[in-house]
Design a protein around this motif. Structure first.
Motif, PDB file in Angstrom:
ATOM      1  N   LEU A   1     -30.780  42.606  21.329  1.00 26.25           N
ATOM      2  CA  LEU A   1     -29.727  41.581  21.594  1.00 26.25           C
ATOM      3  C   LEU A   1     -28.470  41.886  20.483  1.00 26.25           C
ATOM      4  N   GLU A   2     -27.508  42.080  20.801  1.00 24.40           N
ATOM      5  CA  GLU A   2     -26.341  41.985  19.906  1.00 24.40           C
ATOM      6  C   GLU A   2     -25.417  40.890  20.200  1.00 24.40           C
ATOM      7  N   ILE A   3     -25.644  39.916  19.484  1.00 30.05           N
ATOM      8  CA  ILE A   3     -24.970  38.481  19.887  1.00 30.05           C
ATOM      9  C   ILE A   3     -23.843  38.321  18.635  1.00 30.05           C
ATOM     10  N   THR A   4     -22.780  37.978  19.043  1.00 32.30           N
ATOM     11  CA  THR A   4     -21.713  37.099  18.217  1.00 32.30           C
ATOM     12  C   THR A   4     -21.768  35.801  18.622  1.00 32.30           C
ATOM     13  N   LYS A   5     -22.325  34.885  17.658  1.00 22.71           N
ATOM     14  CA  LYS A   5     -22.463  33.664  17.546  1.00 22.71           C
ATOM     15  C   LYS A   5     -21.114  32.892  17.357  1.00 22.71           C
ATOM     16  N   VAL A   6     -20.452  32.315  18.113  1.00 22.91           N
ATOM     17  CA  VAL A   6     -19.041  31.599  17.854  1.00 22.91           C
ATOM     18  C   VAL A   6     -19.448  30.364  17.239  1.00 22.91           C
ATOM     19  N   HIS A   7     -19.070  29.698  16.246  1.00 21.38           N
ATOM     20  CA  HIS A   7     -19.568  28.590  15.514  1.00 21.38           C
ATOM     21  C   HIS A   7     -18.494  27.572  16.270  1.00 21.38           C
ATOM     22  N   HIS A   8     -18.650  26.949  17.480  1.00 22.52           N
ATOM     23  CA  HIS A   8     -18.004  26.017  17.924  1.00 22.52           C
ATOM     24  C   HIS A   8     -18.537  25.851  19.502  1.00 22.52           C
ATOM     25  N   SER A   9     -18.489  24.567  20.213  1.00 22.33           N
ATOM     26  CA  SER A   9     -18.900  24.486  21.537  1.00 22.33           C
ATOM     27  C   SER A   9     -17.978  24.284  22.364  1.00 22.33           C
ATOM     28  N   PHE A  10     -18.126  25.044  23.641  1.00 23.98           N
ATOM     29  CA  PHE A  10     -16.814  24.893  24.404  1.00 23.98           C
ATOM     30  C   PHE A  10     -17.311  24.515  25.901  1.00 23.98           C
ATOM     31  N   GLU A  11     -16.274  23.849  26.625  1.00 20.23           N
ATOM     32  CA  GLU A  11     -16.731  23.757  28.076  1.00 20.23           C
ATOM     33  C   GLU A  11     -16.651  24.877  28.791  1.00 20.23           C
ATOM     34  N   ALA A  12     -17.723  25.524  29.544  1.00 24.54           N
ATOM     35  CA  ALA A  12     -17.817  26.658  30.204  1.00 24.54           C
ATOM     36  C   ALA A  12     -18.486  26.380  31.702  1.00 24.54           C
ATOM     37  N   ASP A  13     -18.368  27.523  32.532  1.00 19.53           N
ATOM     38  CA  ASP A  13     -18.971  27.606  33.751  1.00 19.53           C
ATOM     39  C   ASP A  13     -20.101  28.622  33.612  1.00 19.53           C
ATOM     40  N   ALA A  14     -20.122  29.533  32.551  1.00 24.51           N
ATOM     41  CA  ALA A  14     -20.897  30.660  32.450  1.00 24.51           C
ATOM     42  C   ALA A  14     -21.720  30.551  31.172  1.00 24.51           C
ATOM     43  N   TYR A  15     -23.051  30.505  31.124  1.00 24.61           N
ATOM     44  CA  TYR A  15     -23.803  30.410  29.876  1.00 24.61           C
ATOM     45  C   TYR A  15     -24.899  31.661  29.728  1.00 24.61           C
ATOM     46  N   PHE A  16     -25.023  31.854  28.449  1.00 27.55           N
ATOM     47  CA  PHE A  16     -26.128  32.857  28.152  1.00 27.55           C
ATOM     48  C   PHE A  16     -27.370  32.244  28.093  1.00 27.55           C
ATOM     49  N   PRO A  17     -28.336  32.758  28.282  1.00 25.99           N
ATOM     50  CA  PRO A  17     -29.797  32.243  28.500  1.00 25.99           C
ATOM     51  C   PRO A  17     -30.180  32.004  27.085  1.00 25.99           C
ATOM     52  N   GLU A  18     -31.248  30.919  26.855  1.00 23.27           N
ATOM     53  CA  GLU A  18     -31.790  30.617  25.648  1.00 23.27           C
ATOM     54  C   GLU A  18     -32.708  31.872  24.958  1.00 23.27           C
ATOM     55  N   ILE A  19     -32.269  32.121  23.710  1.00 18.18           N
ATOM     56  CA  ILE A  19     -33.082  33.236  23.054  1.00 18.18           C
ATOM     57  C   ILE A  19     -34.423  32.517  22.299  1.00 18.18           C
ATOM     58  N   ASP A  20     -35.528  32.998  23.193  1.00 20.21           N
ATOM     59  CA  ASP A  20     -36.793  32.567  22.653  1.00 20.21           C
ATOM     60  C   ASP A  20     -37.426  33.116  21.362  1.00 20.21           C
ATOM     61  N   SER A  21     -37.675  32.294  20.366  1.00 13.50           N
ATOM     62  CA  SER A  21     -38.019  32.678  19.097  1.00 13.50           C
ATOM     63  C   SER A  21     -39.327  33.380  19.162  1.00 13.50           C
ATOM     64  N   ASN A  22     -40.274  33.043  20.135  1.00 16.35           N
ATOM     65  CA  ASN A  22     -41.334  33.636  20.356  1.00 16.35           C
ATOM     66  C   ASN A  22     -41.438  35.089  20.913  1.00 16.35           C
ATOM     67  N   GLU A  23     -40.212  35.382  21.492  1.00 16.10           N
ATOM     68  CA  GLU A  23     -40.024  36.886  22.177  1.00 16.10           C
ATOM     69  C   GLU A  23     -39.004  37.792  21.613  1.00 16.10           C
ATOM     70  N   TRP A  24     -38.177  36.988  20.545  1.00 14.47           N
ATOM     71  CA  TRP A  24     -37.105  37.763  19.859  1.00 14.47           C
ATOM     72  C   TRP A  24     -37.232  37.204  18.480  1.00 14.47           C
ATOM     73  N   LYS A  25     -36.678  38.396  17.497  1.00 12.81           N
ATOM     74  CA  LYS A  25     -36.878  38.280  16.209  1.00 12.81           C
ATOM     75  C   LYS A  25     -35.570  38.732  15.601  1.00 12.81           C
ATOM     76  N   GLU A  26     -34.727  37.904  14.803  1.00 13.66           N
ATOM     77  CA  GLU A  26     -33.506  38.181  14.251  1.00 13.66           C
ATOM     78  C   GLU A  26     -33.765  39.298  13.305  1.00 13.66           C
ATOM     79  N   ILE A  27     -33.225  40.352  13.224  1.00 14.30           N
ATOM     80  CA  ILE A  27     -33.336  41.278  11.954  1.00 14.30           C
ATOM     81  C   ILE A  27     -32.035  41.453  11.374  1.00 14.30           C
TER      82      ILE A  27
END
Length: 160
Positions: A111-137
């Motif tokens: 996963l190549e994620i750009t985490k935008v440090h703000h919350s927005f009203e939206a109608d499309a969302y990214f799935p939760e990244i499960d820390s048991n399945e994914w490791k940030e490197i």
């Protein structure tokens, strides 16, 4: 290798009304540099959000519309078929939108994620990244500046 690439708000928002709800020029440059020369997999609505096809990339569009056939694109009706048309020995990117990210997460290697440090009203969302399945490197913080209204962090995750 299958890489999912997305800009995602703190509340996992991706966009509203088929548009991004922020403007981060450096993220656009990063997206271009990572995806150029590769197959990019997307849903029809994401494809239609572009003013024209993105240069130097093979567009694979997933849609249920039987007669959908935009010029220069490979059109399929499932994530499995989209992945099957991509060269097995090359990197391909899943670029959205929300439904396609949900379908593609289990197939992704990175996963190549750009985490935008703000919350927005939206109608499309990214799935939760499960820390048991994914490791940030890798992580790289970018502060607000004259061209970027929001701070953001580039994050790279690999499947555990």
């Amino acid at each position: 290798m299958i890489i999912m690439i997305a800009a995602v708000a703190e509340n996992n928002a991706l966009g509203k009304n088929n548009e991004l709800v922020w403007h981060l020029p450096n993220d656009f440059k990063r997206f271009k540099s990572l995806t150029t020369g590769h197959h990019i997999i997307m849903g029809r609505k994401t494809f239609e959000s572009f003013p024209k096809p993105l240069p130097n990339r093979v567009h694979v569009v997933i849609t249920r519309q039987k007669d959908y056939n935009p010029e220069g694109c490979i059109v399929v009706d499932s994530i499995e078929k989209a992945l099957a048309v991509c060269p097995a020995n090359e990197t391909s990117f899943i670029i959205g939108g929300g439904e396609i990210y949900n379908l593609g997460l289990s197939f992704a290697d990175q996963l190549e994620i750009t985490k935008v440090h703000h919350s927005f009203e939206a109608d499309a969302y990214f799935p939760e990244i499960d820390s048991n399945e994914w490791k940030e490197i890798q992580t790289e913080f970018n502060p607000i500046d004259d061209k970027h209204q929001f701070a953001y962090t580039y994050q790279t995750f690999v499947k555990v």
